[in-house]
Design an enzyme around this catalytic site. Structure first.
Site, PDB file in Angstrom:
ATOM      1  N   ASP A  58       0.835  -1.204   0.000  1.00 42.66           N
ATOM      2  CA  ASP A  58       0.000   0.000   0.000  1.00 42.66           C
ATOM      3  C   ASP A  58       0.870   1.255   0.000  1.00 42.66           C
ATOM      4  OD1 ASP A  58       0.899  -0.156   2.592  1.00 42.66           O
ATOM      5  OD2 ASP A  58      -1.073  -0.044   3.538  1.00 42.66           O
ATOM      6  N   SER A  59       2.209   1.054   0.000  1.00 39.46           N
ATOM      7  CA  SER A  59       3.128   2.176  -0.234  1.00 39.46           C
ATOM      8  C   SER A  59       2.858   2.810  -1.591  1.00 39.46           C
ATOM      9  CB  SER A  59       4.587   1.696  -0.150  1.00 39.46           C
ATOM     10  OG  SER A  59       4.783   0.555  -0.960  1.00 39.46           O
ATOM     11  N   LYS A 127      -1.368  -9.502   2.728  1.00 39.29           N
ATOM     12  CA  LYS A 127      -0.589  -9.043   3.887  1.00 39.29           C
ATOM     13  C   LYS A 127      -1.441  -8.067   4.681  1.00 39.29           C
ATOM     14  CE  LYS A 127       3.043  -5.946   3.728  1.00 39.29           C
ATOM     15  NZ  LYS A 127       2.620  -4.905   4.698  1.00 39.29           N
ATOM     16  N   GLU A 129      -1.247  -5.571   8.559  1.00 45.85           N
ATOM     17  CA  GLU A 129      -0.373  -5.037   9.608  1.00 45.85           C
ATOM     18  C   GLU A 129      -0.962  -5.289  10.993  1.00 45.85           C
ATOM     19  OE1 GLU A 129       0.521  -0.903   8.878  1.00 45.85           O
ATOM     20  OE2 GLU A 129       1.197  -1.310   6.825  1.00 45.85           O
ATOM     21  N   GLU A 196       9.464  -4.443  10.437  1.00 46.08           N
ATOM     22  CA  GLU A 196       9.854  -3.129   9.896  1.00 46.08           C
ATOM     23  C   GLU A 196      10.392  -2.192  10.974  1.00 46.08           C
ATOM     24  OE1 GLU A 196       7.085  -1.197   7.243  1.00 46.08           O
ATOM     25  OE2 GLU A 196       8.295   0.629   7.199  1.00 46.08           O
TER      26      GLU A 196
END
Ligand code: KIV
Length: 286
Positions: A58-59, A127, A129, A196
């Site tokens: 989603d970057s 994915k 978070e 991260e």
């Protein structure tokens, strides 16, 4: 754990040639897993032979759409990018990021979003978070037959809550929580976990504490794999990149030079030449 039931025969045929999430999971403690982000078909085609896993991160919200954070990109937009990448990749495992607001509310919401990603984009896994707090969502998605890549440490979707892009795990308490998060996502069934922007020793501790591959970004060379945002490492994202990014190319420079050369030739009427124009052929009908 199989992704082969989502997206129909065409999606399954493409998945069959790619590294499966199970194959990535089996790399724990072995050859490092090489991951990069891609959002478009041409970028995926170029990367595919060289990497093990392509993440439609989603970057994309920041790198392609110029948003201030990753929050704000829709699942519809992610699915379009996912379809482009999955259609171009025949070797690497393809994973789509579930964007903020599409899974946190409940396991049911998470499964519905993950199903859309698998069916409409034809990817191999999703994915999301979060650690302990997102374990029920991960378990529900895995129980629905969809592989999940987890993400702990700095969570860009929660950057407001975390007080900015800060290195995680500096305190004893923070470090212990990160290890708990990683263990929780493993217990919930994740096949690997992104770690991260943590203190290096914490990333090492997590890597030893879990039986699934850790994929580091600003973490440690001891992780089981590494991921970077491709725009960052290719020099396409300006100068404002985190310390953990290494520049492997200066594509901004290359593109700038090419565009300047084109502009100069157009202004001088030196482009196009005969090589780029169509001459009339004697006797042609059209
Ligand atoms: O969105 C993304 O690109 C990511 C990577 C930084 C892991 O989540």
């Amino acid at each position: 754990m199989s992704s082969r039931i989502y997206g129909g025969d065409a999606a399954d045929a493409q998945r069959a040639t790619r590294l499966s999430p199970e194959a990535i999971r089996a790399r724990k403690g072995g050859e490092p897993v090489v991951c990069l982000t891609a959002y478009t078909a041409p970028r995926a085609r170029i990367m595919d032979p060289h990497v093990d896993l392509i993440l439609i991160g989603d970057s994309v919200a920041m790198t392609l759409y110029g948003m201030k954070s990753t929050v704000g990109i829709s699942l519809d937009a992610m699915i379009l990018h996912g379809r482009a990448v999955a259609g171009a990749a025949s070797h690497a495992c393809v994973v789509l990021d579930l964007p903020a607001g599409t899974y946190e509310d409940s396991p049911e919401q998470a499964v519905a979003s993950a199903r859309r990603a698998m069916e409409e984009a034809g990817v191999d896994a999703v994915k999301l978070e979060g650690g302990v707090d997102m374990a029920p969502q991960i378990k529900a998605i895995v129980d629905a037959g969809i592989p999940v890549m987890a993400h702990v440490g700095l969570l860009p979707q929660s950057v407001e809550k975390l007080g900015g892009y800060k290195v995680q795990g500096k305190s004893d308490e923070g470090a212990a929580q990160l290890v708990e998060d990683a263990k929780a996502v493993e217990a919930a069934g994740a096949f690997c976990v992104v770690v991260e922007a943590t203190v290096e020793s914490v990333a090492v501790q997590i890597t030893h504490a879990v039986g699934i591959p850790t994929i580091g970004i600003g973490a440690s060379a001891e992780c089981d794999g590494q991921v970077l945002v491709s725009d960052d490492m290719l020099g396409l994202h300006g100068n404002n990149v985190p310390k953990f990014v290494k520049l492997y190319a200066d594509l901004e420079g290359v593109i700038g030079e090419a565009v300047a050369a084109y502009a100069k030739e157009v202004r001088a009427r030196a482009f196009p030449t005969a090589a780029q124009t169509y001459a009339r052929k004697p006797g042609a009908k059209h």
